[in-house]
Design a protein around this motif. Structure first.
Motif, PDB file in Angstrom:
ATOM      1  N   ARG A   1       0.839  -1.190   0.000  1.00 41.75           N
ATOM      2  CA  ARG A   1       0.000   0.000   0.000  1.00 41.75           C
ATOM      3  C   ARG A   1       0.879   1.246   0.000  1.00 41.75           C
ATOM      4  N   GLN A   2       0.529   2.208  -0.855  1.00 43.45           N
ATOM      5  CA  GLN A   2       1.282   3.458  -0.879  1.00 43.45           C
ATOM      6  C   GLN A   2       0.713   4.383   0.187  1.00 43.45           C
ATOM      7  N   LEU A   3       1.569   4.839   1.079  1.00 39.51           N
ATOM      8  CA  LEU A   3       1.096   5.632   2.219  1.00 39.51           C
ATOM      9  C   LEU A   3       1.047   7.125   1.905  1.00 39.51           C
ATOM     10  N   ASN A   4       1.587   7.484   0.766  1.00 43.00           N
ATOM     11  CA  ASN A   4       1.635   8.916   0.446  1.00 43.00           C
ATOM     12  C   ASN A   4       1.036   9.227  -0.932  1.00 43.00           C
ATOM     13  N   ALA A   5      -0.127   8.643  -1.190  1.00 49.81           N
ATOM     14  CA  ALA A   5      -0.732   8.789  -2.521  1.00 49.81           C
ATOM     15  C   ALA A   5      -1.499  10.100  -2.676  1.00 49.81           C
ATOM     16  N   SER A   6      -0.841  11.188  -2.394  1.00 52.29           N
ATOM     17  CA  SER A   6      -1.438  12.505  -2.646  1.00 52.29           C
ATOM     18  C   SER A   6      -0.306  13.489  -2.898  1.00 52.29           C
ATOM     19  N   PHE A   7      -0.629  14.601  -3.525  1.00 48.85           N
ATOM     20  CA  PHE A   7       0.419  15.591  -3.808  1.00 48.85           C
ATOM     21  C   PHE A   7       0.899  16.283  -2.527  1.00 48.85           C
ATOM     22  N   LEU A   8       0.117  16.153  -1.472  1.00 51.48           N
ATOM     23  CA  LEU A   8       0.555  16.730  -0.211  1.00 51.48           C
ATOM     24  C   LEU A   8       1.712  15.919   0.364  1.00 51.48           C
ATOM     25  N   ASP A   9       1.636  14.607   0.194  1.00 51.70           N
ATOM     26  CA  ASP A   9       2.617  13.718   0.826  1.00 51.70           C
ATOM     27  C   ASP A   9       3.668  13.198  -0.153  1.00 51.70           C
ATOM     28  N   TYR A  10       3.312  13.115  -1.417  1.00 53.19           N
ATOM     29  CA  TYR A  10       4.302  12.767  -2.443  1.00 53.19           C
ATOM     30  C   TYR A  10       4.920  14.093  -2.853  1.00 53.19           C
ATOM     31  N   ARG A  11       6.153  14.312  -2.434  1.00 46.72           N
ATOM     32  CA  ARG A  11       6.708  15.663  -2.387  1.00 46.72           C
ATOM     33  C   ARG A  11       7.466  16.007  -3.672  1.00 46.72           C
ATOM     34  N   MET A  12       6.738  16.636  -4.628  1.00 40.80           N
ATOM     35  CA  MET A  12       7.408  17.117  -5.836  1.00 40.80           C
ATOM     36  C   MET A  12       7.954  18.513  -5.564  1.00 40.80           C
ATOM     37  N   PRO A  13       9.088  18.844  -6.192  1.00 39.16           N
ATOM     38  CA  PRO A  13       9.600  20.203  -5.987  1.00 39.16           C
ATOM     39  C   PRO A  13       8.603  21.221  -6.533  1.00 39.16           C
ATOM     40  N   THR A  14       8.444  22.303  -5.847  1.00 35.31           N
ATOM     41  CA  THR A  14       7.622  23.403  -6.348  1.00 35.31           C
ATOM     42  C   THR A  14       8.561  24.540  -6.740  1.00 35.31           C
ATOM     43  N   ALA A  15       7.996  25.570  -7.290  1.00 37.01           N
ATOM     44  CA  ALA A  15       8.818  26.715  -7.691  1.00 37.01           C
ATOM     45  C   ALA A  15       9.598  27.252  -6.502  1.00 37.01           C
ATOM     46  N   LEU A  16       9.004  27.174  -5.325  1.00 37.22           N
ATOM     47  CA  LEU A  16       9.683  27.694  -4.133  1.00 37.22           C
ATOM     48  C   LEU A  16      10.903  26.860  -3.749  1.00 37.22           C
ATOM     49  N   ASP A  17      10.943  25.610  -4.197  1.00 43.89           N
ATOM     50  CA  ASP A  17      12.062  24.731  -3.852  1.00 43.89           C
ATOM     51  C   ASP A  17      13.246  24.888  -4.790  1.00 43.89           C
ATOM     52  N   LEU A  18      13.066  25.636  -5.852  1.00 37.71           N
ATOM     53  CA  LEU A  18      14.073  25.629  -6.923  1.00 37.71           C
ATOM     54  C   LEU A  18      14.629  27.025  -7.170  1.00 37.71           C
ATOM     55  N   PRO A  19      15.916  27.077  -7.523  1.00 34.08           N
ATOM     56  CA  PRO A  19      16.468  28.353  -7.968  1.00 34.08           C
ATOM     57  C   PRO A  19      16.126  28.552  -9.439  1.00 34.08           C
ATOM     58  N   MET A  20      16.485  29.699 -10.003  1.00 33.85           N
ATOM     59  CA  MET A  20      16.422  29.835 -11.452  1.00 33.85           C
ATOM     60  C   MET A  20      17.398  28.830 -12.030  1.00 33.85           C
ATOM     61  N   ILE A  21      16.927  28.093 -13.017  1.00 37.00           N
ATOM     62  CA  ILE A  21      17.798  27.088 -13.630  1.00 37.00           C
ATOM     63  C   ILE A  21      18.380  27.684 -14.896  1.00 37.00           C
ATOM     64  N   GLU A  22      19.673  27.845 -14.912  1.00 35.43           N
ATOM     65  CA  GLU A  22      20.310  28.413 -16.105  1.00 35.43           C
ATOM     66  C   GLU A  22      20.467  27.327 -17.156  1.00 35.43           C
ATOM     67  N   THR A  23      20.123  27.684 -18.393  1.00 36.12           N
ATOM     68  CA  THR A  23      20.268  26.707 -19.475  1.00 36.12           C
ATOM     69  C   THR A  23      21.302  27.203 -20.478  1.00 36.12           C
ATOM     70  N   VAL A  24      22.077  26.284 -20.991  1.00 38.81           N
ATOM     71  CA  VAL A  24      23.009  26.570 -22.089  1.00 38.81           C
ATOM     72  C   VAL A  24      22.682  25.599 -23.213  1.00 38.81           C
ATOM     73  N   LEU A  25      22.257  26.161 -24.332  1.00 34.59           N
ATOM     74  CA  LEU A  25      21.900  25.318 -25.479  1.00 34.59           C
ATOM     75  C   LEU A  25      23.101  25.200 -26.408  1.00 34.59           C
ATOM     76  N   VAL A  26      23.696  24.038 -26.418  1.00 32.13           N
ATOM     77  CA  VAL A  26      24.769  23.746 -27.367  1.00 32.13           C
ATOM     78  C   VAL A  26      24.101  23.193 -28.620  1.00 32.13           C
ATOM     79  N   GLU A  27      24.517  23.678 -29.772  1.00 30.10           N
ATOM     80  CA  GLU A  27      23.833  23.246 -30.988  1.00 30.10           C
ATOM     81  C   GLU A  27      24.778  22.517 -31.940  1.00 30.10           C
ATOM     82  N   VAL A  28      24.747  21.223 -31.866  1.00 30.92           N
ATOM     83  CA  VAL A  28      25.474  20.366 -32.805  1.00 30.92           C
ATOM     84  C   VAL A  28      24.410  19.683 -33.654  1.00 30.92           C
ATOM     85  N   PRO A  29      24.191  20.210 -34.861  1.00 30.00           N
ATOM     86  CA  PRO A  29      23.042  19.735 -35.642  1.00 30.00           C
ATOM     87  C   PRO A  29      23.076  18.222 -35.863  1.00 30.00           C
TER      88      PRO A  29
END
Lengths: 765, 765
Positions: A683-711
């Motif tokens: 049985r899953q004891l945390n079958a809700s978004f309250l207990d299954y803890r996904m990161p929210t915007a508050l948990d994360l910094p700005m994520i810097e992206t670098v797009l390398v383009e090798v076609p």
């Protein structure tokens, strides 16, 4: 930030036009499954097993059917009979059809908690819910096994009496006739691993465990079915593939595909979890039985317990290197639980485990194991986050042991074009080295991280990307725009990226192509949106449509100018050039001018194409993370995050960046907070978004992206899939960064505050 | 009954498969405009002029806007400004755009009773209705004219101060600068009419009048508009042309066509009356102004007074013949009221008036005249029932005067292939003579009609039929069916007739092609369903799609068999034949086998085409009626009715027969019971189905149909439009039969019981 790469100049590709579906989505007009209401529609609910493993001895719906408002109850007996050897190839490898049916609704046994055993429809959802309690099911509860390693033991409870291990070459031995939970045993190898390790100066070996992780899409599964009086079935669902649903339901209900129409709907997230069907066949059977349209929607608890997250895994990786950093041997052992039926994403793990490195001697062994949990499903780069975690963590440890910079160690062993893989394939042009160099040269990497309990980690990711079939049609409007008809569900920019590729081919502004997703009756077969195939294969279709339109416009211009077709050319800026007129002025049409002339010169232009391109280009990524561990609470805070990725060619960079942000967020969840808390009974004891803890915007910094383009050389615009790979590196990067912060090498993910705190308190004890 | 004609053998064409839309229509699932409900939708109502002719001096919506629930009021001021010279070609001949706008909503003047002057939307339809009374409009009432001949007089009130007669060649004189209600004066001629009459032994001349007749479609006009926040306009409407609505609304609101999507809906009858737009632009403007979706639906009274019926007409025909029956001269004068704006279906009358006959000396003069009534619209063979009534009545009288059988007289003068028309065109292969012979030889014609007050009449009909543009795409499903994508509204068998033509081309059963009508974003431009163009032009598209699919399947088979494409053939029975295999067995695929192989041999096949075929084949018909007049009540009872028609090739004979039944019923209504009762102020006194007397099933006998099949050489399957011509002959056939019953030649239609009784009582007086 886009890393500069020399390439062809594009006019539309690489720009950021307004998203075609943006307004509808922000104003709430975009239609989702929950919006569907049909005249006379009933509401269905699913009766689910409370046991992880149990024989179903009897189902009695008499009391439920007597409840006022209840219109029908279905069980597995309402499905068509199929031969035990019948197979279906709807969802990847050939799968026995009875397994697919059982997954949707249990037959003799319930194999996981939440397994559907019956379904009911009634005039309102509350009556349907009440009726669930009135459906009587007699179970004989059996011992269950929910852990992958326990399930592999000889003493484990057996889920399927007739399951035998499928050995995949070059393994030689057969496993005989004993029932087992090991559905498949696969091995890849290259060179001589023992010899390699014998030559190594340093060897590091580590084992890891990862949890089940759910995709966590916001929109729960839902399905509405109208079984028309003429036998035609129409379905509305939340899915990544309209034609995938059509094929699956046709297979499960043994109907010809053309007897089913799947309507186009928006999707509130899928990430691989909406490639299979759950409710669609139940809605269809309830509709047939009740004679009324029926709608079913899952609760969040049902989504967690009864749909497919990715596998929990156990893995072990051993890597040996010379003192100079040259890796001479690598050995991997991967055990993936598949849930209740065979078919974990083990392949993704095995393909990824050593992918970035050119290792002469390597062996990869993998196990696909059934357990008493819901059948796993694809989840973004399926199987690869868990498969690369051990390698990347071990490489980082190896660098430390060798006293080398971890990126220098990687660059020393980086695989490049022509490099041979354990599966015998060779890479075409890839951006692996370019990504590694971009990390090495990035200000983040060159910066110094200061402060207590802080650490930095880096890791690579790989995903092979997909191809597959796409159909599409297009026509020209008299105002100079082009209507583009698509069969692909849009999960993160499909409309924009395909419209832009057609616009580029025609030399038009991005806004001049109007993409439209249609149902399965209105365009040819188009494979699921997933595997990072759509921008690639759909882009090929858009390109081919563009070429076909160009040819037809050249013909039309020649007809209007009364000249030879050979004297007319279509320039890349969308201008059609012809021979000089009587006064010596060169003839020309802009696309818009000629479009306006079409109605009165023979009619508009309508073209259709189908493509199944090979040449999908693999994607490599490297992520760099700085974090801080709170010694009082065990909480890990991400301070800075840089994601560098070879995106082939970014069609719409904002969408690419969004894909990277999303992948990083989900990878961070896997690393730090998400997990299935299972009790011994499954049985899953945390079958809700309250207990299954996904990161929210508050948990994360700005994520810097670098797009390398090798076609990608296998695509006219160099497209590589970009959506999967960014979920891969966060696990090892964070595991390493935590080690660098507090000196503990965690081997079981997620590394939750409790886990960290336990470890820190253990040190104090 | 189908008259035998030697022809190519077909497998699907000529059969009667189940109608693709049958189940949806009989179970009520087929979606019509009234079914549309959008979130937040408002309901609109139209404020209409109570005067047939009035200056609009002021419109004040203040009180209406103050009513709770009212969200917006629009007037003509909400329409875009356009230059007075701007034109639109959306609906046939080039029409000044200001006229088109005025027709939808009055500007300075209300030109007919029911003319829209403002519109309001509110949260419910009752509030909207209440709000109408609160919109204050100050009118200065002007004298009105509602009769075509009165409107032509110099003393008539003038509708448009700037209207000048457009003279159409070969008329020479210009009409100068005087305002007029005569919008156009046209003439066609051939030979020397005066000389012809001088040679005639017998001359008959008669004048006739016909009423306005409404199409009487069951579903009233309706429109729902969603003006999205991104500026995109989506429309749902009851229309004969999705792209027609798109073009008209784009023109009226000065939007690019691609900014508008018109959704596919079923239509509850149109008969030409749903080619133009009425409510669509109003719904759009109300939606834009209110920021909410808006729905408008007409009442039956609005349909009668404010949409376009066909013209009331005055006509005069004079025909001269030699004693042997050879017609040597014919002269026609046709005056058609157009309603409030130029553009009656005069052309249909002029084209039809002498069409079945080869007359060396003829002249046809026509007038298009504006009156203070709603603008006329197309109605089944537009203009031709009134145009051929005088000819056919006069021919019957001529036969009587000559002592000839009326069909023998017609056969003596029948035009055939190569025959030149008054407009200078020559007929290709036509079935005129075959139809006449079929009448002459029919048991009904050869039977004797006995009994008092009974009479028999016969008359011919003609309609030229249309071509125009159609786009279509198709793809193959793995189960061996073909999805066919259409842009044509289905008004009487479009889905069936086009799917059958594709099935025939591919050698498949009719049911194997699955037609699907889509919206304006999902297929290329396709002209309105009307003019009897769709089975012809859409059939060409289906045929071309079939050829394209055949070619691609041949390529695919060659690829699978690894042989040369030239060695593969596609047989007409849908079997693909290849060279012999290694063992000498000829290779073959059924369509179904190869369809199943497509997914794994390169993907399905998707093709798109656009056609604008010339070569529409004219249709001729002859109707034979027996009737009885009740001398006490004046009621006419149809005893027996036989409709014989050259249908080219009947694709789905049941639909063809249905079209003939429908045309006959409407023609009988024109002849006997339907009319606009107008008072002098232009008010219609019978604007309801209770008082506007259309024939019901109880009024009609079984109508026998005879399908003569003279294939149209301009179509791969010989298709001629069949829907229009059956409305033409009933008028003269019934007028003649009544004469034969009671000896009275009525010249004003309809010949209602009151009219008959007045005449019979006059005789008694």
């Amino acid at each position: 930030m886009v890393a500069p790469q020399k390439e062809k100049e594009f006019k539309v590709i690489g720009t950021r036009p307004i998203r075609p579906d943006g307004t509808d989505k922000v104003t709430g007009r975009a239609p989702y499954g929950a919006d569907i209401h049909l005249t006379g529609m009933l509401h269905g609910k699913v009766k689910r097993s409370p046991h992880a493993h149990a024989l179903i001895k009897r189902i009695d719906a008499t009391r439920a059917l007597a409840l006022e408002g209840v219109r029908a109850v279905i069980t597995r007996a309402d499905f068509p009979e199929v031969a035990s050897g019948a197979t279906s190839d709807e969802e990847g490898p050939v799968t026995p059809l009875p397994f697919l049916m059982d997954r949707v609704m249990a037959s003799k046994k319930a194999l996981f908690r939440g397994h559907a055993v019956a379904a009911v429809c009634a005039t309102d959802p509350h009556i349907a819910e009440d009726a669930l309690d009135l459906i009587e099911v007699d179970y004989e509860v059996l011992p269950a096994v929910v852990d992958v390693r326990e399930a592999m033991l000889d003493v484990a409870p057996i889920l399927h009496d007739d399951l035998r291990t499928r050995e995949v070459s070059p393994l030689a031995t057969a496993r005989g006739d004993k029932p087992t939970n090991i559905a498949a045993h696969r091995q890849l190898s290259r060179g001589d691993v023992e010899q390699g390790f014998a030559e190594a100066d340093v060897v590091v070996e580590r084992e890891f465990q990862t949890s089940r992780y759910h995709q966590g899409y916001i929109e729960p599964q839902n399905a509405t079915a109208l079984w028309n009086k003429d036998g035609h079935l129409t379905l509305w669902a939340s899915t990544q593939g309209l034609f995938g649903v059509r094929n699956s339901v046709a297979s499960l209900l043994q109907l010809p595909v053309s007897q089913i129409t799947v309507k186009e709907m928006e999707i509130g997230g899928g990430f691989g979890g909406k490639l299979g069907v759950y409710l669609e066949p139940l809605a269809a059977l309830l509709a047939r039985k009740s004679g009324r349209p029926v709608k079913l929607t899952m609760s969040r608890e049902e989504v967690f317990e009864a749909t497919g997250p990715t596998s929990a895994t156990y893995s072990r990786v051993k890597i040996g290197a010379k003192k100079d950093g040259r890796i001479v041997a690598a050995d991997a052992y991967l055990a993936y639980e598949a849930g209740a039926y065979p078919g974990s994403p083990l392949g993704g793990g095995m393909n990824g485990v050593f992918a970035p490195y050119d290792i002469a001697n390597q062996r990869i062994e993998g196990y696909d194991v059934v357990v008493n949990l819901s059948k796993t499903a694809a989840y973004r780069a399926p199987g690869t986050p868990a498969g690369m975690l051990p390698t990347e963590a071990v490489i980082n440890e190896l660098a430390e042991r060798l006293g080398m910079d971890p990126m220098e160690l990687r660059l020393k062993n980086a695989v490049a074009e022509g490099g041979e893989r354990a599966n015998g394939q060779r890479f075409r042009r890839i951006g692996n080295r370019e990504v590694m160099e971009a990390v090495r040269d990035h200000p983040h990497y060159r910066s110094e991280l200061q402060g207590e309990n802080r650490g930095r980690g880096v890791a690579m990711g790989f995903w092979g990307n997909g191809g597959g079939e796409s159909s599409s049609s297009a026509s020209i409007n008299a105002d100079g725009t082009v209507s583009l008809v698509l069969g692909s569900v849009d999960i993160g920019g499909t409309r924009a990226s395909l419209a832009m590729q057609l616009a580029e081919t025609l030399g038009l502004p991005g806004e001049a192509v109007l993409p439209r997703i249609v149902d399965t009756d209105s365009v040819g077969f188009t494979a699921n949106t997933g595997g990072s195939r759509t921008t690639f294969a759909g882009g090929w279709a858009a390109y081919d449509l563009g070429l076909a339109i160009r040819a037809k416009l050249v013909e039309r211009a020649a007809k209007i100018w009364e000249c030879d077709v050979a004297a007319v050319t279509y320039a890349d800026d969308g201008v059609i050039h012809g021979p000089k007129d009587g006064e010596g002025t060169p003839r020309r049409f802009s696309f818009k001018d000629l479009a306006a002339r079409l109605p009165r010169s023979g009619g508009t232009i309508e073209v259709g194409v189908n493509v199944t391109p090979s040449g999908a280009g693999p994607a490599f990524a490297a992520h760099l993370v700085d974090l801080e561990v709170d010694p009082d609470t065990g909480k890990v805070t991400i301070l800075r995050y840089t994601a560098i990725q070879d995106v082939g060619k970014a069609i719409h960079p904002s969408y690419v960046e969004g894909q990277i942000h999303g992948g990083v967020a989900q990878g961070i969840g896997m690393a730090l907070s998400e997990e299935y808390y299972l009790d011994a009974s499954g049985r899953q004891l945390n079958a809700s978004f309250l207990d299954y803890r996904m990161p929210t915007a508050l948990d994360l910094p700005m994520i810097e992206t670098v797009l390398v383009e090798v076609p990608n050389p296998g695509h006219p615009y160099g497209v590589r899939g970009v959506g999967e790979v960014p979920i891969v590196p966060p696990l090892a990067a964070i595991q390493t960064a935590i080690y660098n912060a507090i000196g503990v090498r965690f081997t079981k993910l997620p590394i939750t505050p409790r886990v960290v705190l336990d470890e820190l308190l253990k040190d104090e004890a």
